[in-house]
Design a protein around this motif. Structure first.
Motif: not given
Length: 176
Positions: A14-17, A57-68, A110-112
């Motif tokens: 998770l920290r690496q993410f 791209r949509a999944q990656i953008e959602q993942l970046m928003a989640f990470r932020d 979901s996994r993260l």
């Protein structure tokens, strides 16, 4: 060493993410690495062995928003944004072999999210910290959970932000 002070593979991943957005020591410019990681199956697998690679791209953008949002929670020592993500993407909670297990929809987010919820449940979420200088997310393994900077010494895991801050403070006192 207390079990809560041991980072573990889940917190490391998770920290690496969270650190897929970073401020490199050499350029000191914010850098986004998540799309490049997602584009390279081998790099993704090496970085996040237990997390499915996002598709499109949509999944990656959602993942970046989640990470932020998670990075903001870590910096603020909160879990408010994480709670919002859990409301949007509820997890199933089960007891498996005497242990609590979370199950989501199988996506990378979901996994993260399962990992983050597990860290909160185990009281380890509060050990994730963000360096006030370089914004690197680290796991505080100190006994009293009071570490402030990514590192006191220059190396691969930090830029010695603690030493830099202490030198600045000392020079400020000398100048006054």
């Amino acid at each position: 060493m207390n079990a809560s002070t041991v980072e573990g593979e889940d917190a490391r991943e998770l920290r690496q993410f969270l650190n897929s957005w970073l401020i490199p020591n050499d350029t000191r410019e914010p850098t986004e690495t998540l799309p490049a990681l997602a584009a390279d199956a081998g790099a993704w697998k090496a970085a996040f062995a237990r997390v499915p690679r996002p598709r499109g791209r949509a999944q990656i953008e959602q993942l970046m928003a989640f990470r932020d949002d998670l990075r903001a929670d870590v910096a603020e020592r909160s879990s408010d944004r994480l709670a919002v993500w859990l409301e949007r993407s509820p997890l199933t909670v089960q007891v498996v072999g005497g242990e609590v297990a979370f199950t989501g929809d199988g996506s990378s987010r979901s996994r993260l999210l399962e990992t983050a919820a597990g860290l909160v449940m185990e009281g380890r979420w509060r050990r994730l910290r963000s360096c006030p200088d370089c914004k690197w997310v680290f796991y505080d393994q100190s006994r009293n959970n009071s570490r402030t900077w990514c590192s006191m010494y220059a190396g691969s895991t930090g830029r010695a932000c603690g030493s830099i801050a202490k030198v600045k403070r000392a020079r400020g006192r000398q100048a006054a």
